[in-house]
Design an enzyme around this catalytic site. Structure first.
Site, PDB file in Angstrom:
ATOM      1  N   HIS A  41      -7.758  19.906 -15.994  1.00  0.00           N
ATOM      2  CA  HIS A  41      -8.831  20.103 -15.023  1.00  0.00           C
ATOM      3  C   HIS A  41      -9.306  21.549 -15.096  1.00  0.00           C
ATOM      4  O   HIS A  41      -8.566  22.445 -15.495  1.00  0.00           O
ATOM      5  CB  HIS A  41      -8.343  19.813 -13.601  1.00  0.00           C
ATOM      6  N   ASP A 168      -2.568  11.943  -6.665  1.00  0.00           N
ATOM      7  CA  ASP A 168      -2.930  10.771  -7.461  1.00  0.00           C
ATOM      8  C   ASP A 168      -1.952   9.623  -7.221  1.00  0.00           C
ATOM      9  O   ASP A 168      -2.341   8.453  -7.238  1.00  0.00           O
ATOM     10  CB  ASP A 168      -2.949  11.127  -8.946  1.00  0.00           C
TER      11      ASP A 168
END
Length: 256
Positions: A41, A168
């Protein structure tokens, strides 16, 4: 993260997502033990990450990189630049864990190519054995499927550590993407992963954005290490706090 390297402590790292050489220095000065260079990311690319790794002290046991996938080519470059651990996201099977181990470790544990680009990166009579001791293969478990297959993943020969992605993981259970669960399926998953990693001599880490929550996990002996915060989130918080303090001082008429 090797158990021997832990030395009975609880290392604290942070996620770095911007290509800055200064950030690890400031983090170390504040008391952080290491960094997770996040190539999954953010803005950090392979070239910048390799440069940052070369700038970090060689003795740092916690100079880690999280990759987007288990592609041996970028993994090899990160390791040759000095990464002491590779975190692979969303591991859900024994085959994926084996691919990670193969990319990270030299034979006979894995099949990492021997092409050192830094002098004396690993100290020992055998360069490959020293490299295998120094570098960790870290599987990130962040889905319900990964938790359900914890035994087959964690028992993979050559795997050194499990890293939990709690937000997540929560989403995979149909919950909001928070990382500070004190009960429910995410907390149960953490406890289950602690049990399995302990049984196989593998360490366990987690990401957290909340210092108090991380302290609670340490106190309960649920994890061995934590990545506490992300550079951009920490900066955003500092920016917001500074402007809020200015606005408060102006509204109260303070001139101090």
């Amino acid at each position: 993260m090797k158990q021997a390297a832990l030395g009975g402590g609880n290392p604290v790292l942070y996620h770095q997502s911007v290509p800055s050489f200064s950030m690890p220095e400031w983090a170390a000065a504040a008391g952080y033990d290491g960094v997770v260079l996040d190539l999954q990311h953010g803005e950090l690319g392979l070239e910048a990450a390799c440069g940052i790794l070369r700038s970090l002290p060689r003795q740092s046991a916690y100079s880690y990189a999280r990759v987007g996938s288990v592609d041996p080519a970028p993994v090899l470059r990160l390791l040759d630049s000095g990464a002491r651990g590779i975190i692979a996201p969303a591991i859900e099977s024994r085959a994926e864990a084996e691919a990670l181990v193969a990319a990270v470790h030299y034979p006979p544990v894995g099949n990492r190519s021997l092409g050192p680009s830094r002098p004396a990166l690993y100290q020992g009579a055998s360069y490959t054995e020293a490299g295998n001791r120094a570098v960790s293969a870290i599987a990130q478990i962040e889905t319900k499927t990964g938790v359900d297959r914890a035994e087959e993943i964690i028992s993979t020969p050559g795997l050194d550590s499990i890293y939990i992605g709690p937000a997540d993981l929560a989403v995979s259970y149909g919950l909001p993407g928070r990382g500070d669960w004190a009960d429910g399926p995410v907390r149960e998953a953490i406890a289950h992963l602690r049990e399995v990693t302990t049984a196989h001599g593998v360490t366990l880490g987690i990401y957290s954005g909340q210092p108090a929550y991380a302290a609670g996990l340490f106190a309960a002996s649920l994890v061995d290490y934590v990545a506490l915060g992300i550079d951009l989130v920490l900066l955003n918080r500092a920016f917001a706090d500074t402007i809020a303090a200015l606005d408060s001082a102006r509204s109260s008429g303070s001139t101090a």
